[in-house]
Write a protein that holds these residues in place. Structure first.
Motif, PDB file in Angstrom:
ATOM      1  N   ILE A  49       0.866  -1.187   0.000  1.00 51.64           N
ATOM      2  CA  ILE A  49       0.000   0.000   0.000  1.00 51.64           C
ATOM      3  C   ILE A  49       0.902   1.236   0.000  1.00 51.64           C
ATOM      4  N   THR A  50       0.657   2.159  -0.932  1.00 50.18           N
ATOM      5  CA  THR A  50       1.504   3.337  -1.040  1.00 50.18           C
ATOM      6  C   THR A  50       0.673   4.546  -1.456  1.00 50.18           C
ATOM      7  N   ALA A  51       1.354   5.664  -1.678  1.00 50.24           N
ATOM      8  CA  ALA A  51       0.739   6.872  -2.229  1.00 50.24           C
ATOM      9  C   ALA A  51       1.563   7.290  -3.436  1.00 50.24           C
ATOM     10  N   ASP A  52       0.953   8.084  -4.310  1.00 52.57           N
ATOM     11  CA  ASP A  52       1.711   8.526  -5.479  1.00 52.57           C
ATOM     12  C   ASP A  52       2.819   9.505  -5.094  1.00 52.57           C
ATOM     13  N   GLU A 100      -4.004  16.369 -10.785  1.00 44.28           N
ATOM     14  CA  GLU A 100      -3.694  16.614 -12.192  1.00 44.28           C
ATOM     15  C   GLU A 100      -2.199  16.494 -12.456  1.00 44.28           C
ATOM     16  N   PRO A 101      -1.769  15.590 -13.325  1.00 46.73           N
ATOM     17  CA  PRO A 101      -2.565  14.472 -13.843  1.00 46.73           C
ATOM     18  C   PRO A 101      -2.550  13.331 -12.830  1.00 46.73           C
ATOM     19  N   PRO A 102      -3.638  12.615 -12.679  1.00 44.63           N
ATOM     20  CA  PRO A 102      -3.649  11.496 -11.726  1.00 44.63           C
ATOM     21  C   PRO A 102      -2.796  10.335 -12.228  1.00 44.63           C
ATOM     22  N   VAL A 103      -2.242   9.581 -11.288  1.00 46.35           N
ATOM     23  CA  VAL A 103      -1.462   8.398 -11.652  1.00 46.35           C
ATOM     24  C   VAL A 103      -2.394   7.368 -12.274  1.00 46.35           C
ATOM     25  N   GLU A 104      -1.953   6.790 -13.374  1.00 49.34           N
ATOM     26  CA  GLU A 104      -2.771   5.760 -14.020  1.00 49.34           C
ATOM     27  C   GLU A 104      -2.743   4.461 -13.203  1.00 49.34           C
TER      28      GLU A 104
END
Length: 632
Positions: A187-190, A226-230
């Motif tokens: 589990i991580t964050a961008d 913006e832009p969100p990680v795909e």
């Protein structure tokens, strides 16, 4: 060892005596009464504390001790999250604020106990949906955001074993911890946000799981709009997408008292980091007890611990201990010097913080910047201030007491470890404080300073810090390496050897001096010499390396590396910078050497062991001591 210590400092009569308003008002009473009650009936002492919590099934015995293995609250059944969340929702704290979070960008989020329970339940149900079950390992690599705490509690809710990795570690260090734990989910964050900048985490994680075959899913909390990680739907999951449509109720998994709760990797003096395993019941009781009584928490207190759950302090004294007590916990990702060195004091004024727990590194940094910054803010809401992570030197103690505590707040200078799980030594609120001395063993713990044979040393002398009896929050093993667990109990016969040097004062107060082994404490973080040396040697230009800690007025220690180059490589500024960058990318910025010295040889024993103390003695202009085993 006595000749190595400054007896004048040890036997100084400097005391800070708290006012009468700080006398204990709990059933523990004053320190001496509580400690003697514990000694008279140790099991009865812990039984009484444990009965303040909720259990699915009570215990058959408080403890079972077969040296060096302990079982606590034998055969009891429980779930720690039922005590951290459900218990308060049922008992009139449903609408009380559990978490109060503030981000660098001015965002603020508030979670009542009911809201936190609902969010944890939804995420726990999401984990179950993707196949996570009791006993599975889940790696959490996240910034200091509420989602990190939700993820931890959700794992505990369903009996999954979480392994939280500090989000400052680099690819190699993270990969090692994922592989060692055989994590099923990461589990991580961008991004994390630090000093106004977005720091990418997702690239580190994606690279770290390339060679981690156990990982089945990557869950990403997407902060950047913006832009969100795909998201790759076959393997990756959005954090909140996983919660969509999930029920806000999740029956907690029934856990045996000795079922593992989490593992946390800590640096070792040799070899790979150690996966310290903590179990459910004893850890819960120990952290609940110490949070409540060491910090003297009151129902309406707002409590702030500045640590990160990537370390044991965050596990015990941000998440499990305070929430078990039913506290309001303030959490922030703000660093102490951005946008200016007054930000923490501003937060204390704005949030009306009552109990503040931080590290000596931060205190020394603030000392360097002067009293003008805290003096700009109203700190009178503070009632208790604390210290954790490394010894609090007398000068920093005096400054902290005066500039932040305004000469009235008790300082709880706590000594404990990842392995102990809970506070072991401090000066309990209401007792006289001695600058430079952590204090005495908390009631429930038997601590001493001993020689190499385990004999108690006389007052005024130094030796090795040891614990002489089991305690509830003690770790149970090192994951997949029980031999390393036994070493703690076999280094000095009959006691738990903490690995720290200490001095015993006339009145029984204990001064902790620092590590006796090859651990370097940098800004409160334990850095293993072996990990930094391995990172350096993994560079194509390096043949051998040794690192030592050097005293640093702010960080406590900085890292100096001694490097032998492979044939065909020449020392220079460019190579030095390359090595620093290489360590940064391998282990993360906390492990970067402050200095690198290129050498032709390293001092070794005849068996080939590098004698780091000889390097340190030479660097600091000290006597290296016995060098009879030194190679010619």
């Amino acid at each position: 060892m006595t000749e190595d210590f400054d007896v004048k400092l040890v036997e100084s009569d400097v005391r800070y005596t708290p006012g009468p308003e700080y006398k204990a008002d709990s059933w523990l009473g004053d320190y001496e009464t509580a400690y003697q009650a514990f000694l008279a009936d140790p099991d009865g002492f812990w039984d009484r504390i444990a009965r303040e919590l909720d259990w699915i099934r009570p215990w058959d015995a408080v403890k079972e001790w077969k040296y060096p293995y302990a079982r606590w609250f034998v055969n009891a059944k429980l779930n720690i999250t039922a005590n951290c969340l459900d218990r308060h929702v049922k008992n009139h704290r449903r609408n009380k604020v559990a978490l109060l979070w503030q981000g660098e960008e001015g965002a603020e989020r508030i979670y009542t106990y009911q809201k936190l329970l609902s969010e944890v339940s939804r995420f726990a149900n999401g984990l179950r949906k993707i196949g996570v079950k009791k006993g599975d390992r889940v790696c959490i690599y996240m910034p200091m955001v509420p989602e990190q705490i939700i993820a931890m509690l959700a794992c505990a809710r369903i009996g999954a074993i979480h392994s939280v990795v500090f989000a400052g570690f680099g690819v190699t260090a993270l990969n090692l911890r994922i592989r060692e734990a055989e994590a099923k989910v990461v589990i991580t964050a961008d991004i994390s946000i630090r000093r106004g900048k977005a720091i990418p985490l997702i690239t580190t994680v994606q690279e770290s799981i390339l060679n981690a075959p156990s990982v089945e899913h990557l869950i990403i909390y997407r902060r950047r709009k913006e832009p969100p990680v795909e998201i790759r739907a076959d393997f990756e999951k959005d954090f909140y997408g996983l919660m969509e449509g999930m029920p806000s109720e999740c029956k907690p998994e029934v856990m045996d008292a000795e079922d593992p709760l989490f593992m946390l990797y800590t640096s070792g003096s040799t070899g790979t980091p150690k996966g310290i395993v903590h179990t459910s019941a004893g850890y819960m009781v120990g952290t609940y007890y110490t949070t409540k009584f060491v910090f003297d928490l009151k129902e309406n207190d707002i409590y702030w611990c500045t640590a990160d759950p990537g370390w044991i302090t965050g596990h015990s004294y941000i998440v499990y201990g305070p929430l078990a007590v039913g506290a309001t916990v303030f959490v922030t990702e703000m660093t102490p010097d951005y946008p200016d060195p007054g930000i923490w004091w501003k937060l204390i004024e704005e949030q009306k913080i009552n109990v503040f727990y931080t590290a000596p590194t931060a205190i020394r940094m603030f000392m360097k910047m002067g009293e003008e910054w805290p003096d700009r803010y109203d700190l009178h809401s503070l009632r208790i201030i604390g210290s954790v992570g490394e010894p609090l030197n007398p000068e920093a103690f005096v400054w902290y007491h005066h500039a932040i505590g305004k000469d009235r707040c008790p300082i709880v200078d706590t000594w404990w470890q990842t392995e102990t799980g809970m506070h072991m030594i401090t000066t309990m609120v209401g007792e006289p404080m001695r600058p430079g001395f952590a204090g005495k063993a908390v009631p429930g713990v038997i601590a001493d300073v001993v020689d190499k044979e385990g004999n108690s040393v006389p007052p005024g002398t130094g030796g090795f810090l040891a614990i002489k009896a089991p305690w509830p929050a003690m770790f149970r093993t090192v994951y997949k390496n029980d031999e390393r667990y036994r070493k703690y109990w076999e280094t000095i016969d009959g006691v738990y050897a903490a690995g720290d040097l200490a001095v015993k004062g006339r009145d029984g107060y204990i001064m902790v001096l620092g590590r006796a082994d090859d651990i370097i404490i940098v800004a409160g973080h334990n850095i293993g010499t072996a990990e930094v040396e391995s990172a350096l040697v993994s560079h194509s230009a390096v043949a051998e390396a040794a690192v030592i800690g050097k005293p640093d007025p702010v960080k406590g220690n900085s890292i100096k590396a001694f490097v032998i180059l492979r044939v065909g490589n020449k020392p220079g500024d460019k190579l030095m910078q390359d090595l620093i960058y290489h360590v940064r990318m391998t282990l993360g910025p906390i492990a970067v050497p402050h200095e690198i010295e290129f050498v032709d040889k390293l001092p070794k024993t005849r068996s080939g062991k590098i004698m780091r103390r000889v390097l340190k003695a030479k660097e600091l202009g000290m006597d290296p001591g016995d060098i009879s085993t030194l190679e010619e």
